[in-house]
Design a protein around this motif. Sequence first.
Motif: not given
Length: 400
Positions: A28-32, A52-55, A118-120
């Motif tokens: 569930t962590a987004p990709r940056i 900055l991109l958040v997928e 993931p937390g970052q």
Amino acid sequence: MPWPLRMLAGILLAMLLCLAAPARAQDTAPRIGVATMLPGTIFFERFGHDALLVEDPATGATTSYNFGFFDLEEPGFLRRFIHGDMQYMLVALPFEDDLAYYRQVGRGVSVQWLDLAPGQARTLAARLADNALPQNARYRYDYFTDNCSTRVRDALDEALGGQLRRQLQVSSHGRTYRSESVRLASPSPLMALGFDIGLGPAADAPLNRWQEGFIPMRLADGLRQARLADGRPLVTGEHELLAHATDPEPIQRARPWWPWLLAGLVIAFGLRWLTGRRPRVAGGMLLPLWLLLGLPGLVMVYAWGFTEHRFAWANQNLLLFSPLCLLLLPGAVQLLRGRTPGRLLGWTLAVIALGAVLAIVQSWLLVLPVQRNAHWVALLAPIHLALAWHWRPRRFAAVD
């Protein structure tokens, strides 16, 4: 099933669930990522751009967090721009919508996907979403120290616990705010000239790679070289999304001072000769020359004394682009009319020449903070000195 077997099956199921929980959390962590846009043709696009991109792993949708928005229709925008108090804002929008503009104008776009824990990644995504709220989105823009690229850099560094800054601030290529500004503005000569004349000594301190991140392309270079705490590369993959269809990014070119000195000597001797032999022709040349030297000087005085453009403060080019040149305009008009200018011309030229001498001394002895203006000293000091010598006050006394 006997109860011992049921108990054993329950224990095994609980263990499987515990092992699966981190995997689900990781899923569930987004990709940056960081999108870098190459320079465009409009003056405010010359420095490039990034976001900055958040997928979202659940939907595959990518949000672009873009720190480069401003409102030309905002009340007082022009006044704030002149004063050096511009307001920019962070806007969150679908990346495809952001990408559509760059596709339309032919600017190249690439994306670097980052290997954040993931937390970052979740923390960074949450902070960006909060920062994009209307009440938090605005910030005071600075061309060099707080712009759309440094905001991306700082957000990543915060997510990485300061690792990015620690790595990038330890080395330097010797570039400066002035050299980078003049390089990127060079396709627009007047814009490049404005940076070169208008920036003061604060723009000439060598930058480390962290500070170079005010340029999106330089930040992308720094990310390529950055490493995580365990030595793995920060960038896991880099992809070109749009090919660049306009002029390529300008390269850095050396600027020796001696051609400027040669030009200054030729102009100085030419004006000196014309002033003695063809005073009307000399007046026709001196009128625009003194106007072009005096008006930038007024702008420099205003920028230093009355604005927040701190990189324009203490500009040593004031010794060469003197506002006093405007006091010489009546003398140029007198020459055009075939008349002899008054004493004010000679005394004013003497004061301007003294400023040129101070500029020469500063360029050689570096008695003040370093300003890389040797080429302007080489071009203009001979002209000021030659004219001051011709119209020296003693000459008027001899004529009287």
